[in-house]
Motif scaffolding. Structure first.
Motif, PDB file in Angstrom:
ATOM      1  N   VAL A 257     -75.716  62.292   4.639  1.00 48.61           N
ATOM      2  CA  VAL A 257     -77.381  62.158   3.924  1.00 48.61           C
ATOM      3  C   VAL A 257     -77.575  60.722   3.685  1.00 48.61           C
ATOM      4  CG1 VAL A 257     -78.958  63.126   2.423  1.00 48.61           C
ATOM      5  CG2 VAL A 257     -77.065  64.573   3.047  1.00 48.61           C
ATOM      6  N   SER A 258     -78.770  60.434   4.272  1.00 45.86           N
ATOM      7  CA  SER A 258     -79.411  59.107   3.713  1.00 45.86           C
ATOM      8  C   SER A 258     -80.763  59.370   3.653  1.00 45.86           C
ATOM      9  CB  SER A 258     -78.986  58.068   4.853  1.00 45.86           C
ATOM     10  OG  SER A 258     -79.564  58.718   6.203  1.00 45.86           O
ATOM     11  N   LEU A 259     -81.123  58.500   2.777  1.00 43.67           N
ATOM     12  CA  LEU A 259     -82.773  58.148   2.351  1.00 43.67           C
ATOM     13  C   LEU A 259     -83.590  57.191   3.172  1.00 43.67           C
ATOM     14  CD1 LEU A 259     -82.570  58.609  -1.658  1.00 43.67           C
ATOM     15  CD2 LEU A 259     -82.818  60.357   0.084  1.00 43.67           C
ATOM     16  N   LEU A 260     -84.336  57.578   3.741  1.00 42.09           N
ATOM     17  CA  LEU A 260     -85.346  56.595   4.265  1.00 42.09           C
ATOM     18  C   LEU A 260     -86.590  56.497   3.726  1.00 42.09           C
ATOM     19  CD1 LEU A 260     -84.901  58.146   7.963  1.00 42.09           C
ATOM     20  CD2 LEU A 260     -83.467  56.591   6.838  1.00 42.09           C
ATOM     21  N   PRO A 261     -86.789  55.241   3.441  1.00 47.12           N
ATOM     22  CA  PRO A 261     -88.218  55.027   2.593  1.00 47.12           C
ATOM     23  C   PRO A 261     -89.445  55.281   3.355  1.00 47.12           C
ATOM     24  CG  PRO A 261     -86.867  53.064   3.354  1.00 47.12           C
ATOM     25  CD  PRO A 261     -85.989  53.969   3.619  1.00 47.12           C
ATOM     26  N   VAL A 262     -90.463  55.618   2.654  1.00 46.13           N
ATOM     27  CA  VAL A 262     -91.751  55.865   3.230  1.00 46.13           C
ATOM     28  C   VAL A 262     -92.397  54.787   2.944  1.00 46.13           C
ATOM     29  CG1 VAL A 262     -93.728  57.444   3.341  1.00 46.13           C
ATOM     30  CG2 VAL A 262     -91.568  58.388   2.822  1.00 46.13           C
ATOM     31  N   PRO A 263     -93.211  54.130   3.772  1.00 48.68           N
ATOM     32  CA  PRO A 263     -94.076  52.910   3.391  1.00 48.68           C
ATOM     33  C   PRO A 263     -94.929  53.373   2.765  1.00 48.68           C
ATOM     34  CG  PRO A 263     -93.614  53.019   5.928  1.00 48.68           C
ATOM     35  CD  PRO A 263     -93.196  54.404   5.449  1.00 48.68           C
ATOM     36  N   ILE A 264     -95.835  52.409   1.797  1.00 45.35           N
ATOM     37  CA  ILE A 264     -96.717  52.744   1.007  1.00 45.35           C
ATOM     38  C   ILE A 264     -98.167  52.362   1.949  1.00 45.35           C
ATOM     39  CG2 ILE A 264     -97.998  51.705  -0.977  1.00 45.35           C
ATOM     40  CD1 ILE A 264     -95.532  50.993  -2.115  1.00 45.35           C
ATOM     41  N   PHE A 265     -99.177  53.312   2.035  1.00 45.93           N
ATOM     42  CA  PHE A 265    -100.118  53.341   2.892  1.00 45.93           C
ATOM     43  C   PHE A 265    -101.335  53.171   1.917  1.00 45.93           C
ATOM     44  CE2 PHE A 265     -97.238  56.598   4.676  1.00 45.93           C
ATOM     45  CZ  PHE A 265     -96.816  55.711   5.783  1.00 45.93           C
ATOM     46  N   GLN A 266    -101.523  53.269   0.661  1.00 44.11           N
ATOM     47  CA  GLN A 266    -102.552  53.080  -0.302  1.00 44.11           C
ATOM     48  C   GLN A 266    -101.839  52.482  -1.633  1.00 44.11           C
ATOM     49  OE1 GLN A 266    -106.036  52.740  -0.260  1.00 44.11           O
ATOM     50  NE2 GLN A 266    -105.433  51.740  -2.200  1.00 44.11           N
ATOM     51  N   ASN A 267    -102.001  51.270  -2.164  1.00 49.24           N
ATOM     52  CA  ASN A 267    -101.399  50.664  -3.252  1.00 49.24           C
ATOM     53  C   ASN A 267    -102.306  51.320  -4.491  1.00 49.24           C
ATOM     54  OD1 ASN A 267     -99.502  48.748  -2.161  1.00 49.24           O
ATOM     55  ND2 ASN A 267    -101.287  47.913  -1.514  1.00 49.24           N
ATOM     56  N   LEU A 268    -101.296  51.719  -5.408  1.00 41.43           N
ATOM     57  CA  LEU A 268    -101.811  52.212  -6.687  1.00 41.43           C
ATOM     58  C   LEU A 268    -101.303  51.345  -7.806  1.00 41.43           C
ATOM     59  CD1 LEU A 268    -101.254  56.123  -6.323  1.00 41.43           C
ATOM     60  CD2 LEU A 268    -103.398  54.666  -5.788  1.00 41.43           C
ATOM     61  N   GLU A 269    -101.895  51.213  -8.793  1.00 43.17           N
ATOM     62  CA  GLU A 269    -101.293  50.258  -9.969  1.00 43.17           C
ATOM     63  C   GLU A 269    -102.173  50.960 -11.236  1.00 43.17           C
ATOM     64  OE1 GLU A 269    -100.593  46.017 -11.789  1.00 43.17           O
ATOM     65  OE2 GLU A 269    -100.546  46.197  -9.703  1.00 43.17           O
ATOM     66  N   GLY A 270    -101.143  51.350 -12.379  1.00 39.50           N
ATOM     67  CA  GLY A 270    -101.531  51.511 -13.600  1.00 39.50           C
ATOM     68  C   GLY A 270    -101.573  50.330 -14.461  1.00 39.50           C
ATOM     69  N   ILE A 271    -102.598  49.800 -15.122  1.00 43.65           N
ATOM     70  CA  ILE A 271    -102.395  48.720 -16.164  1.00 43.65           C
ATOM     71  C   ILE A 271    -102.894  48.946 -17.569  1.00 43.65           C
ATOM     72  CG2 ILE A 271    -103.496  46.363 -16.517  1.00 43.65           C
ATOM     73  CD1 ILE A 271    -104.326  46.248 -13.608  1.00 43.65           C
ATOM     74  N   SER A 272    -102.102  48.700 -18.467  1.00 42.97           N
ATOM     75  CA  SER A 272    -102.452  49.205 -19.655  1.00 42.97           C
ATOM     76  C   SER A 272    -102.113  47.979 -20.763  1.00 42.97           C
ATOM     77  CB  SER A 272    -101.408  50.253 -20.135  1.00 42.97           C
ATOM     78  OG  SER A 272    -100.200  49.884 -20.169  1.00 42.97           O
ATOM     79  N   GLY A 273    -102.950  47.815 -21.906  1.00 43.29           N
ATOM     80  CA  GLY A 273    -102.700  46.766 -22.671  1.00 43.29           C
ATOM     81  C   GLY A 273    -103.797  46.520 -23.521  1.00 43.29           C
TER      82      GLY A 273
END
Length: 408
Positions: free
Chosen positions: A277-293
């Motif tokens: 078994v190996s894990l194949l990374p899925v590309p990011i198709f839409q960048n998400l980011e949470g900003i707090s502070g």
């Protein structure tokens, strides 16, 4: 023999009102290319193909286009089982047609355990894999309700029902393997919550389970299973540390709390009955980011993102000491003319400040709706000349709630 194990696509899911069809289109195109490039023989989809039981036309179009594309590759078989978000009848409806594309769909259990067992054949027509394609097991399918039973009784019966189901299906699969006279691997599929499974706040799974409700131990799955392909939990993980018992996790982040986590599909290569078994990374198709502070922190990060020039969806959580009544306007001014898009703004400080003005000896039960509103005006230091108009608008809104004569 090479397999890809994936789950929890949730096609049709939106994020704070934004549809994500282009993300799903990109993911499914990537997956089809991966299957073709890696010469994958079998694809396993362990539930939650769609995000709800009545997927829209665009979600259905993406699903069927993908299955057509897969039929053009080396992939000999696709096995799809239903999850708790899927409609069993909807998934099952075209299964006889899809079978001509070697797509096997199991939407629900039937009166016969044998209906969940698939014997897959290689290019020479020889059996190469036995799949116990167990769909999401609904409470009503595996447990009989009785008058006067306690929550503990319900919990025990539910777990026992799931365990019994896997015991029966796998026993028949083992019997088939003996009859074949060939030690082909047995793969079992499922869509459930195992003991010790990890979740993320806001992933849509955590709130379904309280304590040990519905959580199944590793001992529920018979030893004859050579690989266990699970869905339901959105983080890729092993079941109690077992290398051959896995959740693939969702291929897309379901919310901002998952934005920083890598996403995968599982690749399983069988050498005889031994899976690698190996894990194949899925590309990011839409960048998400949470900003707090506080405001300075948020402003600084937004300026950094502007410099990068990427297309990013944002969640802003303000928790600074300063009261900012026009927070959204400030944020929109910063990102104007960029590819940044704010999907959600949460101003924690507003509610905290309003409630902090309540005397320590008071409770909300001691205040009426006007009292609470006046405290909010005080908390925001609204000038006296603006209060009369604001109070009038507020009273109109409150009155509208009671137009039906209800006092609830």
């Amino acid at each position: 023999m090479k397999l890809i194990h994936t789950s929890d696509w949730h096609i049709g899911r939106s994020l704070y009102g934004r549809k994500r069809y282009e993300e799903y289109r990109s993911f499914l195109a990537w997956l089809a290319d991966l299957i073709a490039g890696e010469q994958v023989d079998i694809l396993l989809v362990a539930g939650d193909v769609f995000d709800n039981s009545t997927p829209g036309n665009r979600a259905q179009e993406l699903y069927y286009q993908f299955l057509v594309e897969i039929a053009k590759t080396s992939c000999r078989h696709v096995i799809i089982t239903a999850g708790n978000h899927d409609s069993p009848s909807f998934l099952n409806a075209p299964r006889e047609v899809l079978r001509f594309l070697n797509v096997h769909v199991i939407g629900c259990i039937t009166d016969s355990y044998h209906d969940e067992i698939l014997v897959l054949k290689d290019t020479q027509g020889e059996p190469e894999l036995i799949v116990c394609a167990v769909p999401y097991l609904r409470d009503r399918d595996i447990r009989k309700a009785e008058i006067g039973e306690s929550p503990a009784d319900k919990e025990r019966k539910l777990v026992e029902g799931i365990k019994e189901h896997y015991q029966q299906v796998c026993a028949q699969a083992e019997q088939i393997r003996v009859q074949l006279g060939k030690m082909v691997p047995i793969v079992a599929m499922g869509h459930l919550f195992t003991t010790g499974g990890q979740t993320v706040e806001g992933d849509g799974v955590r709130n379904l389970y309280v304590g040990s409700l519905g959580q199944v131990g590793n001992d529920a799955f018979p030893a004859c299973i050579d690989y266990l392909a699970l869905g339901h939990l959105h983080m890729a993980q092993k079941v109690e540390g077992a290398e051959n018992r896995r959740y693939s996790g969702s291929p897309l982040a379901m919310g901002f709390n998952e934005a920083a986590r890598n996403k995968y599909v599982c690749q399983v290569v069988f050498h005889g009955r031994q899976p690698e078994v190996s894990l194949l990374p899925v590309p990011i198709f839409q960048n998400l980011e949470g900003i707090s502070g506080d405001w300075k922190t948020i402003q600084h990060r937004l300026e950094e993102l502007k410099t990068c020039g990427g297309n990013v969806w944002l969640e802003i959580i303000y928790n600074g000491a300063e009261i900012i009544g026009n927070l959204r306007e400030r944020l929109d001014e910063i990102i104007e003319g960029t590819s940044l898009e704010i999907l959600r703004v949460k101003n924690d400080r507003v509610l905290q400040q309003a409630l902090s003005s309540i005397n320590s000896e008071e409770t909300l039960d001691d205040l009426d709706t006007i009292d609470v509103f006046m405290r909010c005006l005080d908390a925001h230091q609204i000038p006296a000349e603006q209060r009369e108009e604001l109070l009038g608008v507020y009273n109109e809104a409150v009155a509208a709630l009671y137009e039906d004569g209800s006092d609830e």
